[in-house]
Design a protein around this motif. Sequence first.
Motif, PDB file in Angstrom:
ATOM      1  N   PHE A 102      95.405  85.826  48.884  1.00  0.00           N
ATOM      2  CA  PHE A 102      96.506  85.119  48.217  1.00  0.00           C
ATOM      3  C   PHE A 102      97.420  86.119  47.534  1.00  0.00           C
ATOM      4  O   PHE A 102      97.028  87.249  47.223  1.00  0.00           O
ATOM      5  CB  PHE A 102      95.971  84.099  47.205  1.00  0.00           C
ATOM      6  CG  PHE A 102      95.103  84.688  46.125  1.00  0.00           C
ATOM      7  CD1 PHE A 102      95.648  85.080  44.905  1.00  0.00           C
ATOM      8  CD2 PHE A 102      93.737  84.850  46.319  1.00  0.00           C
ATOM      9  CE1 PHE A 102      94.848  85.615  43.907  1.00  0.00           C
ATOM     10  CE2 PHE A 102      92.930  85.385  45.328  1.00  0.00           C
ATOM     11  CZ  PHE A 102      93.480  85.765  44.114  1.00  0.00           C
ATOM     12  N   LYS A 108     103.924  80.820  45.500  1.00  0.00           N
ATOM     13  CA  LYS A 108     102.486  81.054  45.626  1.00  0.00           C
ATOM     14  C   LYS A 108     102.089  80.945  47.100  1.00  0.00           C
ATOM     15  O   LYS A 108     102.424  79.965  47.765  1.00  0.00           O
ATOM     16  CB  LYS A 108     101.683  80.054  44.802  1.00  0.00           C
ATOM     17  CG  LYS A 108     101.881  80.187  43.289  1.00  0.00           C
ATOM     18  CD  LYS A 108     101.025  79.179  42.552  1.00  0.00           C
ATOM     19  CE  LYS A 108     101.261  79.266  41.047  1.00  0.00           C
ATOM     20  NZ  LYS A 108     100.788  80.544  40.504  1.00  0.00           N
ATOM     21  N   GLU A 112      98.800  81.055  49.550  1.00  0.00           N
ATOM     22  CA  GLU A 112      97.344  80.934  49.478  1.00  0.00           C
ATOM     23  C   GLU A 112      96.756  80.738  50.872  1.00  0.00           C
ATOM     24  O   GLU A 112      97.466  80.412  51.829  1.00  0.00           O
ATOM     25  CB  GLU A 112      96.964  79.761  48.567  1.00  0.00           C
ATOM     26  CG  GLU A 112      97.476  79.927  47.137  1.00  0.00           C
ATOM     27  CD  GLU A 112      97.255  78.678  46.306  1.00  0.00           C
ATOM     28  OE1 GLU A 112      97.168  77.574  46.887  1.00  0.00           O
ATOM     29  OE2 GLU A 112      97.163  78.806  45.065  1.00  0.00           O
TER      30      GLU A 112
END
Length: 441
Positions: free
Chosen positions: A67, A90, A92
Amino acid sequence: HQHGIAILEKELAQLKLSDISGDSRVGRVGKVRYELSRLRLRDFHLPYSRITPISNVGLQVSISNAFTELDGDWRVKFLFVRDHGSFNLKVENVYIKISLRLGSDANGKPTVSMSECSTHISKVRVLFSGKLGWLYNLFHRAIESKFRKILEDKVCDIVDKSVQNELQKYVQTLPVTARIDAKTGIDYSLVAPPRATAQSLDADLKGEFYSLAHRSTVPFSPLPLAFPSDHDRMVYFGASSYFFNTAGIAYHEAGTLVFEITEDMIPKDVGFKLETSTFSAFVPQLEEMYPNMPMKFRLSAPTAPFVTIGPGGISLKPVVDAQAYAILPDSSLAPLFLLSLVRNVSAVINVRSGRIVGSVDVGRYRGEQPLTGQGVFLLWVRMMRSLMNILTSSTLLPRLNARLDEGFPLPLLDRIQLSNILVRFHQNFLLLGADVHFQPL
């Protein structure tokens, strides 16, 4: 594996992203024009990874659940609405699969290159600062899709550069030659590319001593090594009898298997002086021709010593010519007699600080028929054998063991330290096992 992943994390964290701009169509209403700038990657974490040898292929590195997170600024234009701010992205569930091809170059050094790389990102979320939530929803999916594609491509680019700039340079630190002293060296070049099996990575090295002055063809071939299957160490070295016997040839060709013994080298408690008067009782002509003159012995090997290795250890039975000289007043040498001697020698081997070290012990000399001499008879031969036993034990053996204690380097990559050493003798080869510690810079 551990240190390689740490390097890759650092490389990925320095990934540079260019500004991104584009349009996102909103039904029949129009387009949303967006610009993303000053993209800053915070870090890149690779928490789960493993490296696996794949038979006949090489090495496979699998990374899962990686990540990362990045920040940037955004600017948008939609109809009469304009807005700007910052955003956080973000990333991931990043999965990376890397295949490494192993080989060797023209100098016999190992090579490694990336033969395949794939990256899959299953989750990307972008969060915009601001109050116009309905506006961000118009284009956030397009941005997430773009970032996914860009990052998937960029990751494999970084992996490829890291393999070239870090891993390839590191494996090239494996020495293909090692200079032992002023006259000899060892050739550790690969005779074939490293090969992967289901459980190990194997490399066949030449393992051949040679004379620096003149390298000649070894008159015998190496024997195959049959490694035991009960592996409990991280790395194993197999040194065949070929390795040790080429050492004998190299030192013999370099002229280093010659030792001189003089009076000053004999311990005081031996009880005799190395001079013609000591031998005149057996060879009366010495007193007449060279009365009370100092002597010296020159020990040399007429042929290279030949080593045999078995489960009981290393042994050899070298032939040594002992040539006696009288030292004349003008320091010139007068040859007196030559005696050919045979002796049983056994060796103890160990590993210390990445070097093969050893020591030898000798049995007692048994004399062969003297090649030349005057007035030599059985009692004289016995006396000479006893003398050689004393001289060898007191002078020659300590010098030889001091050299063996300096050791011979193993072919190790930079910053590798060995521990938990195992030494075992097998038919025709010596097996050295060890665990490995890598010392980072």
